[in-house]
Design an enzyme around this catalytic site. Structure first.
Site, short mmCIF file in Angstrom:
data_model
loop_
_atom_site.label_atom_id
_atom_site.label_comp_id
_atom_site.label_asym_id
_atom_site.label_seq_id
_atom_site.Cartn_x
_atom_site.Cartn_y
_atom_site.Cartn_z
N LYS A 230 7.84 -1.33 -12.33
CA LYS A 230 7.21 -0.20 -11.63
C LYS A 230 5.69 -0.29 -11.69
CE LYS A 230 10.95 3.18 -12.36
NZ LYS A 230 11.85 2.32 -13.18
N ALA A 310 0.11 -2.57 -21.25
CA ALA A 310 1.55 -2.51 -21.50
C ALA A 310 1.84 -2.18 -22.96
CB ALA A 310 2.21 -3.83 -21.09
N ARG A 311 1.99 -3.22 -23.79
CA ARG A 311 2.24 -3.06 -25.21
C ARG A 311 1.36 -4.03 -25.98
NH1 ARG A 311 4.02 1.09 -24.08
NH2 ARG A 311 6.06 2.02 -24.49
N ASP A 335 -5.97 -1.68 -23.45
CA ASP A 335 -5.69 -0.26 -23.67
C ASP A 335 -4.70 -0.05 -24.80
OD1 ASP A 335 -5.89 2.56 -22.94
OD2 ASP A 335 -3.85 2.36 -22.14
N GLU A 340 -1.96 0.91 -33.82
CA GLU A 340 -2.74 1.97 -33.17
C GLU A 340 -2.87 3.17 -34.10
OE1 GLU A 340 -1.13 2.85 -29.32
OE2 GLU A 340 -1.65 0.88 -28.51
N HIS A 359 -5.51 3.75 -25.64
CA HIS A 359 -4.18 3.99 -25.08
C HIS A 359 -4.21 5.17 -24.09
CE1 HIS A 359 0.34 3.21 -26.00
NE2 HIS A 359 0.16 3.54 -24.74
N LEU A 360 -4.97 4.98 -23.03
CA LEU A 360 -5.18 6.04 -22.04
C LEU A 360 -4.36 5.84 -20.77
CD1 LEU A 360 -9.07 6.47 -22.27
CD2 LEU A 360 -7.30 7.79 -23.44
N GLY A 361 -3.46 4.87 -20.76
CA GLY A 361 -2.74 4.55 -19.53
C GLY A 361 -2.11 5.74 -18.84
N ALA A 362 -1.53 6.63 -19.61
CA ALA A 362 -0.84 7.80 -19.02
C ALA A 362 -1.69 9.06 -19.06
CB ALA A 362 0.47 8.04 -19.75
#
Length: 623
Positions: A230, A310-311, A335, A340, A359-362
């Site tokens: 996706k 991603a990870r 990111d 973390e 970690h701002l992806g979402a």
């Protein structure tokens, strides 16, 4: 999508395998249809508990004779208002949805001990990534907890095995943050290329260094999207709009879906060697952990730029620092991190050629609202007893059905895992045909769990998706995987559910040419012998292989001494051989040798096997 580089394979040109004559049976083919929730002949009661479903097999339920059609989910009676514990911040719109159905307890920043003390009073729990839902939590729930909702995609913080054992459905919210993650990937891509973060820091330090922060253009550059799920496909769409040439590697993505947006699917090594920019979008699985290490980074185009939203664990961070220092990698934009938050003294975070975000992806207002709605609806639906398309663990099913099908369930998954490992990277799986040979009529054999396990075996090795009877057909459909089931009648005892299971993968390239049938499909077949799953057919070659541990398949010229030569190589490397089996087309012609090994052979051992003149091709398979 999960992905991994092609397994080590050595081959030489060889003629196509000849086909052995197979017995003729009457068969009927049907395309799979989804019908998980109910059957006209199902009935159940539970006078002692308002919660039905997940504990159906435990007792107090009455089932009709056609119990094989029962699928079980958590339910709450209309007279009981459930309690939902929200342990991490959730958007107001999601909380409002929950409050319309349940009593909602918002308790944030709970310690593990505090969570365990509260959980026995709750029917559902909603968390993000910061709360660990461990076995201790499920044990402390004392059977009351029916649903765990993960407000996001990853479920690394939830003990799925403990959840399943406790009869608790785990649901997530996999779609709401797709666009946000893709946009962040593009933001990092552009910001890195033009050194925006470094220039901003320089100006805020009172400097004016125009000559130092000269960037690179994106137009005409090649972007390799590693993982065409996706988020990866959305990144590709946006990169095309920036004038970039986009290629992708994903061992599962359909080529026609990629072509529809102007993306070319390529092999793992080709993606590495040709890309100017690499954007990572694979999940963290055993096959992708530290996938980008010293060996992998040595194959990239010098001066490549890497983006990861991603990870963190898919990159060996120490190896990336070395590649940045020696100029192999020009820049990185990250990111996500292995740990973390990362240590303050992290060389990677502090590197002048690395752009980092926490970690701002979402983290957009729209995505957070979407996640809140998606997870609230999933939790409410599960508590109502509705089918949760985003369920990621297996529900309880009648014990007698599981007991009868248990060895065939294992066989089905292992055949799927074996078949997908035979697919050459980049070709994509377009269709699967499953052939069941049984003395029972189709109405007397419930194949849903078998189909689910085949889907699990095919998808899980290259994906972070957890497949079970609830989400198998949904997941297959989402990935464009068409599964056809065919039933072949067999004269035998109806006490034995199945004589064999055969899997065909159509329109794919194979790493191991001997696995192809006369029609060009990858074909594998298995049976259960004395309760143990066995591989009995590869392509047109009959074999007899216990599906335990690891297997080496070799196509060879049938001649004396072959078993001894291969066995000697493995023995010298202290690799224990558990079995050997040879199937051949005829004396002194071609044969397939199957070798079971307890340990994974090193590359040197595999090279030595491949150098034996009579061996035309071979492949190592993890089962």
């Amino acid at each position: 999508m999960a992905l991994s580089p092609a397994k080590l394979l050595f081959s030489s040109p060889s003629s196509a395998a000849t086909s052995a004559e197979l017995p003729r049976f009457h068969s009927t083919a049907t395309t799979t249809s989804v019908s998980f929730l109910s059957s006209p002949s199902r009935s159940q009661t539970s006078p002692k508990s308002p919660f039905l479903g997940l504990r159906l097999a435990a007792g107090n339920q009455r089932l009709t004779a056609d119990h094989r059609r029962v699928s079980v989910v958590a339910t709450v009676s209309s007279s009981a208002r459930p309690t939902v514990l929200v342990a991490e911040k959730l958007g107001d719109v999601g909380l409002d949805l929950l409050r319309s159905f349940a009593n909602v307890d918002c308790s944030y920043n709970l310690s593990p001990e505090e969570l365990c003390s509260k959980i026995s009073l709750c029917d559902a729990l909603i968390v993000r990534s910061g709360t660990k839902v461990t076995r201790e939590v499920f044990e402390a729930a004392k059977g009351r907890l029916k649903v765990v909702g993960r407000a996001g995609v990853g479920i690394d913080n939830v003990d799925l095995q403990a959840a399943t054992e406790s009869g608790c459905i785990v649901v997530n919210a996999p779609t709401a943050n797709t666009v946000a993650a893709a946009e962040h990937g593009i933001a990092l891509l552009a910001g890195m290329a033009r050194k925006v973060a470094q220039a901003d820091a320089s100006m805020k330090a009172g400097k004016w260094q125009r000559n130092k922060y000269v960037g690179v253009s994106l137009v005409g550059k090649t972007l390799a999207v590693m993982g065409f799920g996706k988020v990866g496909s959305e990144v590709a769409r946006r990169a095309k709009g920036l004038g970039m040439h986009v290629i992708a590697h994903d061992p599962y993505a359909p080529a026609d879906r990629a072509r529809a947006i102007g993306v070319e699917l390529v092999s793992f090594d080709e993606a590495l060697s040709t890309a100017d920019f690499i954007s990572l979008h694979m999940p963290l699985t055993p096959s992708t952990a530290k996938l980008f290490n010293d060996e992998t980074l040595a194959k990239v185009k010098k001066g490549v730029r890497i983006i990861n939203v991603a990870r963190g664990g898919v990159i060996d961070e120490d190896a990336l620092v070395r590649a940045l220092d020696n100029g192999t990698v020009a820049q990185a934009a990250l990111d996500v991190f292995t740990e973390e938050p990362p240590p303050k003294e992290s060389k990677l975070v502090q590197h002048e050629n690395v752009t980092v975000t926490p970690h701002l992806g979402a983290s957009t207002m729209e995505a957070q609202e979407g996640v809140a709605i998606e997870i609230a609806e999933a939790v409410i639906g599960a508590l109502k007893g509705e089918l949760a398309a985003t369920a990621v663990n297996a529900p309880m099913v009648p014990a007698e059905v599981l007991s009868e099908l248990k060895p065939y369930v294992v066989l089905a998954e292992k055949l799927g895992r074996l078949a997908v490992q035979l697919v050459a990277g980049g070709s994509g799986i377009k269709g699967v045909k499953v052939v069941y040979t049984s003395s029972r009529g189709s109405d007397d054999l419930d194949t849903r769990i078998l189909r689910a396990m085949i889907t699990k075996g095919i998808i899980e090795p290259i994906s972070s998706v957890f497949i079970n009877i609830v989400n198998a057909d949904y997941t297959a459909k989402q990935r464009g995987l068409r599964i056809i089931e065919e039933s072949i009648s067999h004269d035998g005892s109806p006490e034995i559910p199945l004589e064999s299971i055969q899997i065909h993968l159509a329109n794919v390239e194979s790493k191991f040419a001997s696995a192809l049938s006369d029609s060009g499909d990858i074909r594998v077949e298995g049976r259960v012998k004395d309760g143990i799953p066995h591989l009995t057919l590869v392509g047109s070659f009959s074999v007899d292989v216990s599906l335990e541990g690891n297997v080496i398949l070799c196509r060879q010229v049938d001649q004396p001494g072959m078993i001894g030569m291969v066995g000697r190589i493995l023995g010298d490397k202290n690799i224990n051989v558990s079995f050997m089996s040879v199937g051949r087309t005829g004396p002194r012609k071609h044969a397939i040798m199957a070798i079971g090994v307890d340990e994974e052979p090193d590359k040197e051992s595999l090279k030595m096997i491949g150098s034996i003149p009579a061996i035309e091709e071979f492949v190592f398979l993890k089962l």
